[in-house]
Design a protein around this motif. Structure first.
Motif, PDB file in Angstrom:
ATOM      1  N   ILE A  79       0.850  -1.177   0.000  1.00 22.97           N
ATOM      2  CA  ILE A  79       0.000   0.000   0.000  1.00 22.97           C
ATOM      3  C   ILE A  79       0.889   1.231   0.000  1.00 22.97           C
ATOM      4  CG2 ILE A  79      -1.670   1.350   1.325  1.00 22.97           C
ATOM      5  CD1 ILE A  79      -2.893  -1.252   2.255  1.00 22.97           C
ATOM      6  N   ALA A  80       0.677   2.106  -0.971  1.00 24.66           N
ATOM      7  CA  ALA A  80       1.464   3.331  -1.092  1.00 24.66           C
ATOM      8  C   ALA A  80       0.578   4.526  -0.774  1.00 24.66           C
ATOM      9  CB  ALA A  80       2.043   3.457  -2.501  1.00 24.66           C
ATOM     10  N   VAL A  81       1.183   5.576  -0.233  1.00 24.41           N
ATOM     11  CA  VAL A  81       0.425   6.768   0.116  1.00 24.41           C
ATOM     12  C   VAL A  81       1.308   7.994  -0.051  1.00 24.41           C
ATOM     13  CG1 VAL A  81       1.061   6.588   2.575  1.00 24.41           C
ATOM     14  CG2 VAL A  81      -1.002   7.867   1.902  1.00 24.41           C
ATOM     15  N   THR A  82       0.708   9.095  -0.453  1.00 28.03           N
ATOM     16  CA  THR A  82       1.444  10.348  -0.541  1.00 28.03           C
ATOM     17  C   THR A  82       1.784  10.817   0.861  1.00 28.03           C
ATOM     18  OG1 THR A  82       0.300  10.997  -2.571  1.00 28.03           O
ATOM     19  CG2 THR A  82       1.378  12.735  -1.319  1.00 28.03           C
ATOM     20  N   ALA A  83       3.081  10.915   1.162  1.00 30.85           N
ATOM     21  CA  ALA A  83       3.526  11.398   2.464  1.00 30.85           C
ATOM     22  C   ALA A  83       3.834  12.892   2.428  1.00 30.85           C
ATOM     23  CB  ALA A  83       4.767  10.625   2.913  1.00 30.85           C
ATOM     24  N   GLY A  84       3.943  13.466   1.246  1.00 26.22           N
ATOM     25  CA  GLY A  84       4.218  14.882   1.078  1.00 26.22           C
ATOM     26  C   GLY A  84       4.759  15.135  -0.318  1.00 26.22           C
ATOM     27  N   PRO A  85       4.899  16.369  -0.713  1.00 23.07           N
ATOM     28  CA  PRO A  85       4.404  17.572  -0.039  1.00 23.07           C
ATOM     29  C   PRO A  85       2.920  17.755  -0.272  1.00 23.07           C
ATOM     30  CG  PRO A  85       5.493  18.164  -2.093  1.00 23.07           C
ATOM     31  CD  PRO A  85       5.671  16.675  -1.938  1.00 23.07           C
ATOM     32  N   GLY A  86       2.325  18.703   0.475  1.00 22.80           N
ATOM     33  CA  GLY A  86       0.901  18.966   0.352  1.00 22.80           C
ATOM     34  C   GLY A  86       0.378  19.634   1.601  1.00 22.80           C
ATOM     35  N   LEU A  87      -0.935  19.681   1.738  1.00 19.34           N
ATOM     36  CA  LEU A  87      -1.558  20.253   2.925  1.00 19.34           C
ATOM     37  C   LEU A  87      -1.417  19.267   4.081  1.00 19.34           C
ATOM     38  CD1 LEU A  87      -4.884  21.570   1.309  1.00 19.34           C
ATOM     39  CD2 LEU A  87      -2.789  22.866   1.787  1.00 19.34           C
ATOM     40  N   ALA A  88      -0.882  19.735   5.196  1.00 16.30           N
ATOM     41  CA  ALA A  88      -0.552  18.842   6.307  1.00 16.30           C
ATOM     42  C   ALA A  88      -1.749  18.020   6.776  1.00 16.30           C
ATOM     43  CB  ALA A  88       0.028  19.652   7.465  1.00 16.30           C
ATOM     44  N   GLY A  89      -2.876  18.680   7.033  1.00 14.63           N
ATOM     45  CA  GLY A  89      -4.043  17.961   7.523  1.00 14.63           C
ATOM     46  C   GLY A  89      -4.565  16.947   6.530  1.00 14.63           C
ATOM     47  N   ALA A  90      -4.598  17.333   5.265  1.00 12.38           N
ATOM     48  CA  ALA A  90      -5.071  16.417   4.227  1.00 12.38           C
ATOM     49  C   ALA A  90      -4.151  15.213   4.101  1.00 12.38           C
ATOM     50  CB  ALA A  90      -5.169  17.162   2.894  1.00 12.38           C
ATOM     51  N   LEU A  91      -2.855  15.456   4.125  1.00 13.96           N
ATOM     52  CA  LEU A  91      -1.887  14.362   4.041  1.00 13.96           C
ATOM     53  C   LEU A  91      -2.042  13.385   5.198  1.00 13.96           C
ATOM     54  CD1 LEU A  91       1.318  16.388   3.067  1.00 13.96           C
ATOM     55  CD2 LEU A  91       0.194  14.697   1.623  1.00 13.96           C
ATOM     56  N   LEU A  92      -2.291  13.923   6.399  1.00 15.71           N
ATOM     57  CA  LEU A  92      -2.413  13.065   7.581  1.00 15.71           C
ATOM     58  C   LEU A  92      -3.576  12.093   7.460  1.00 15.71           C
ATOM     59  CD1 LEU A  92      -1.635  15.548  10.501  1.00 15.71           C
ATOM     60  CD2 LEU A  92      -0.413  13.421   9.990  1.00 15.71           C
ATOM     61  N   VAL A  93      -4.658  12.525   6.823  1.00 14.68           N
ATOM     62  CA  VAL A  93      -5.799  11.623   6.648  1.00 14.68           C
ATOM     63  C   VAL A  93      -5.388  10.434   5.789  1.00 14.68           C
ATOM     64  CG1 VAL A  93      -8.133  11.376   5.727  1.00 14.68           C
ATOM     65  CG2 VAL A  93      -7.472  13.487   6.898  1.00 14.68           C
ATOM     66  N   GLY A  94      -4.707  10.705   4.680  1.00 17.96           N
ATOM     67  CA  GLY A  94      -4.283   9.630   3.795  1.00 17.96           C
ATOM     68  C   GLY A  94      -3.262   8.709   4.430  1.00 17.96           C
ATOM     69  N   VAL A  95      -2.271   9.301   5.113  1.00 17.48           N
ATOM     70  CA  VAL A  95      -1.229   8.496   5.760  1.00 17.48           C
ATOM     71  C   VAL A  95      -1.831   7.620   6.853  1.00 17.48           C
ATOM     72  CG1 VAL A  95       0.815   8.609   7.232  1.00 17.48           C
ATOM     73  CG2 VAL A  95       0.668  10.066   5.211  1.00 17.48           C
ATOM     74  N   SER A  96      -2.730   8.166   7.630  1.00 13.41           N
ATOM     75  CA  SER A  96      -3.360   7.387   8.702  1.00 13.41           C
ATOM     76  C   SER A  96      -4.165   6.222   8.137  1.00 13.41           C
ATOM     77  CB  SER A  96      -4.277   8.292   9.541  1.00 13.41           C
ATOM     78  OG  SER A  96      -3.528   9.323  10.169  1.00 13.41           O
ATOM     79  N   ALA A  97      -4.898   6.477   7.066  1.00 10.40           N
ATOM     80  CA  ALA A  97      -5.684   5.412   6.446  1.00 10.40           C
ATOM     81  C   ALA A  97      -4.781   4.329   5.879  1.00 10.40           C
ATOM     82  CB  ALA A  97      -6.570   5.998   5.346  1.00 10.40           C
ATOM     83  N   ALA A  98      -3.718   4.735   5.207  1.00  8.06           N
ATOM     84  CA  ALA A  98      -2.803   3.763   4.608  1.00  8.06           C
ATOM     85  C   ALA A  98      -2.138   2.903   5.672  1.00  8.06           C
ATOM     86  CB  ALA A  98      -1.737   4.495   3.782  1.00  8.06           C
ATOM     87  N   LYS A  99      -1.745   3.527   6.776  1.00  5.74           N
ATOM     88  CA  LYS A  99      -1.121   2.765   7.858  1.00  5.74           C
ATOM     89  C   LYS A  99      -2.105   1.761   8.453  1.00  5.74           C
ATOM     90  CE  LYS A  99       1.466   5.239  10.737  1.00  5.74           C
ATOM     91  NZ  LYS A  99       1.913   6.390  11.580  1.00  5.74           N
ATOM     92  N   ALA A 100      -3.340   2.181   8.611  1.00  9.20           N
ATOM     93  CA  ALA A 100      -4.346   1.281   9.192  1.00  9.20           C
ATOM     94  C   ALA A 100      -4.591   0.073   8.286  1.00  9.20           C
ATOM     95  CB  ALA A 100      -5.656   2.044   9.420  1.00  9.20           C
TER      96      ALA A 100
END
Length: 376
Positions: A79-100
């Protein structure tokens, strides 16, 4: 094809929740949930609104992508996810979902770079990237010239915008012309009916002493805005189509001129263009003309793959798996200013060495229980 890595990619760097599924260099699914309509009334992206939209769209979009691809979550190799760059809050949603998802499924996690993903997506349409690849990336958040000898490990910045990105300039001029948000598509459409030589607007950073590969669109934006203001102050009608065409021509002239120059200087015989502004019809046409004259092969993905999407993240993730790049740690976090020189964020204890192609990690008993409960 069955032996190629099957990867799910999650993209949430801005206002679009993108989930893609890729097997090797073959696109199986590209699901997108956009919140652009929610931002339109504000005239631009509101980070808090974008983050909430990602939260609401994440699970349904992942389920839609898996269904479209005809695969089960258990079939994934990573599973791959954008870790950055971008909007911090938006990125955190994706990273958290990918980790889960990665943790529950027992799959390796790859935090990848948004800009490198924009380059790698071209593999889904035109096959493996040449090495090195010269890439011109243009969007609302960045305008960059990049040289990528290895898209998974070696991406080198040649030049970048020093102020407004190209897409940002499109949005701001559209606002001055009262054309709404986002500005790129409507300016492109109106420009087709206008005269690109009607008004001579400045070409930033094109003098002999200027940085050869950097971009600046702030001066152009100001010049266009003042020209429009002068017309309105004089009680004259603003020729919107001519303004759109002349402004657009100034932007794409500089972008293509510098990109072709970089190819010549570096001895690279091809150019890849990506990012949301790569969907602009005049940019594509002028790039094709100049590349043909210079003997440079042009690679531009179809418009749907140029804007932010999960397919591009999955494409880079699949390349990471195929090349045995180390997976990310569970401590992976979002980095709103992740440099392009870091195509992905490797971990210290999840790497895979040599010919070890295993896709699992060591997990505790709780993890095994969670997998059975969530994906039985």
């Amino acid at each position: 094809m069955a032996d190629e890595p099957l990867v799910l990619g999650i993209e949430t760097s801005c206002d679009e929740t993108g989930v893609g599924v890729v097997r090797g260099t073959t696109l199986l699914a590209d699901a997108i949930a956009s919140s652009v309509d929610e931002h339109a009334r504000f005239g631009g992206v509101v980070p808090e609104v974008a983050s909430r939209a990602h939260l609401e769209a994440m699970v349904p979009t992942i389920e839609r992508a898996l269904k479209e691809a005809g695969v089960s979550a258990r079939d994934l190799d990573g599973i791959a996810v954008t870790a950055g760059p971008g909007l911090a809050g938006a990125l955190l949603v994706g990273v958290s979902a990918a980790k889960a998802y990665a943790y529950a499924l027992g799959k390796p996690l790859y935090g990848v770079n948004h800009l490198a993903s924009h380059i790698c997506v071209d593999q889904l349409e035109h096959g493996p990237l040449p090495e090195p690849t010269m890439a011109l990336l243009v969007s609302g958040g960045h305008s960059s010239l990049l040289l990528a000898p290895d898209i998974t490990a070696d991406v080198r910045p040649m030049g970048a915008t020093i102020d407004d990105a190209a897409g940002e300039a499109f949005d701001k001029i559209a606002r001055v012309l009262q054309l709404g948000f986002p500005g790129g598509p409507v300016i492109d459409r109106l420009a087709r009916e206008g005269d690109p030589s009607a008004i001579t607007f400045p070409r930033g950073l094109t003098g002999p002493r200027d940085a050869p590969y950097d971009f600046s669109f702030s001066g152009l934006k100001t010049s266009v805005a003042r020209w429009i203001e002068a017309k309105r102050s004089a009680g004259e009608e603003v020729p919107v189509r001519d303004v759109a065409a002349s402004f657009q021509e100034a932007v794409v002239d500089v972008l293509t001129r510098k990109a072709v120059r970089a190819c010549k200087d570096e001895g690279v015989d091809h150019l890849m263009i990506g990012g949301g502004v790569a969907a602009n019809s005049r940019l594509r046409a002028l790039a094709a003309e100049r590349c043909e004259r210079a003997g440079i092969r042009l690679r531009v993905p179809r418009p749907g793959l140029c804007t932010d999407n999960g397919a591009m993240v999955a494409a880079l993730g699949a390349e990471m798996v195929a090349r045995n790049r180390p997976a990310s740690d569970w401590e992976l976090s979002a980095d709103s200013s992740l440099p392009v020189t870091e195509p992905h964020v490797p971990g210290s204890d999840h790497g895979r060495d040599g010919d070890d192609h295993s896709h699992g990690h060591d997990h505790d008993h709780l993890h095994e229980l969670s997998k059975d409960n969530l994906y039985s």
